[in-house]
Design a protein around this motif. Structure first.
Motif, PDB file in Angstrom:
ATOM      1  N   GLY A   1       0.807  -1.211   0.000  1.00  0.00           N
ATOM      2  CA  GLY A   1       0.000   0.000   0.000  1.00  0.00           C
ATOM      3  C   GLY A   1       0.841   1.262   0.000  1.00  0.00           C
ATOM      4  O   GLY A   1       2.046   1.241   0.275  1.00  0.00           O
TER       5      GLY A   1
ATOM      6  N   GLU B   1      -4.977   4.952   2.916  1.00  0.00           N
ATOM      7  CA  GLU B   1      -4.029   4.066   2.239  1.00  0.00           C
ATOM      8  C   GLU B   1      -4.693   3.455   1.013  1.00  0.00           C
ATOM      9  O   GLU B   1      -5.833   2.993   1.071  1.00  0.00           O
ATOM     10  CB  GLU B   1      -3.580   2.964   3.198  1.00  0.00           C
TER      11      GLU B   1
ATOM     12  N   GLY C   1      -3.906   0.550  -2.095  1.00  0.00           N
ATOM     13  CA  GLY C   1      -2.949  -0.499  -2.406  1.00  0.00           C
ATOM     14  C   GLY C   1      -3.540  -1.690  -3.120  1.00  0.00           C
ATOM     15  O   GLY C   1      -4.711  -1.710  -3.496  1.00  0.00           O
TER      16      GLY C   1
END
Length: 195
Positions: free
Chosen positions: A155, A163, A165
């Motif tokens: 991430g 975040e 990812g």
């Protein structure tokens, strides 16, 4: 003892161990609650329906929505443990029928952060995987055993609390109602938001 009874008992023991591990007191400081959303793709084909366009239902997809909690494992806050519960599901609907597959993943992920980059690895335990369909007016339901799998993720911290990812899930499902194991492996794009 039948394979199903042995597998069912084994899976229940894994679930108990997983829950105990997640609840153990840790030398950690709570970092906060996290909401996660994932769009995942992959796995064996469970069903196909047709209409204006054909659509497949696969064992590794589609939406995974979760809530969890982060625990900082060191003062520098570069290592954390994330424990969470999710609801993962997919459904298709067309002229000749409909099908859906859902389960409740419990995740325990060890995450290392270096600057804005995060790397994670851990376990996922899928509770009550259930497949149902009605195709050409014939209905069926398959209850799979609870299943243990593995997670790998990378991430990037877009903001201090958000975040973005990619995640790989490696898991198989089995049931006495079908002869072969079902591959539920998937690749997904996720977003996590700290509260």
């Amino acid at each position: 003892m039948s394979r199903h009874r042995h597998s069912h008992r084994h899976n229940r023991l894994l679930a108990a161990g997983f829950t105990l591990l997640a609840a153990m007191p840790l030398p950690a400081q709570a970092a906060g609650m996290v909401l996660t959303g994932e769009i995942a793709f992959g796995g064996d084909k469970l069903a196909s329906v047709s209409g204006d366009y054909d659509e497949d239902l696969r064992a590794g997809q589609l939406l995974n929505l979760g809530i969890g909690f982060d625990f900082d494992l060191n003062p520098a806050k570069t290592l954390l443990l994330r424990a969470g519960i999710n609801y993962k599901f997919d459904a298709i609907d067309a002229d000749n029928g409909e099908a859906d597959f859902d389960r409740w993943p419990l995740d325990l992920i060890l995450v290392s952060r270096q600057g804005n980059l995060s790397l994670g690895a851990g376990l996922t335990y899928h509770l009550s995987p259930t497949y149902e369909d009605t195709i050409d007016n014939i209905s069926r339901r398959i209850d799979f055993d609870d299943a243990l799998g593995f997670l790998l993720q990378v991430g990037f911290m877009v903001t201090p609390t958000m975040e973005l990812g990619g995640r790989v899930t490696l898991i198989e499902y089995e049931s006495d109602m079908i002869a072969n194991r079902i591959d539920g492996d998937s690749f997904g794009i996720y977003i996590s938001v700290g509260l």
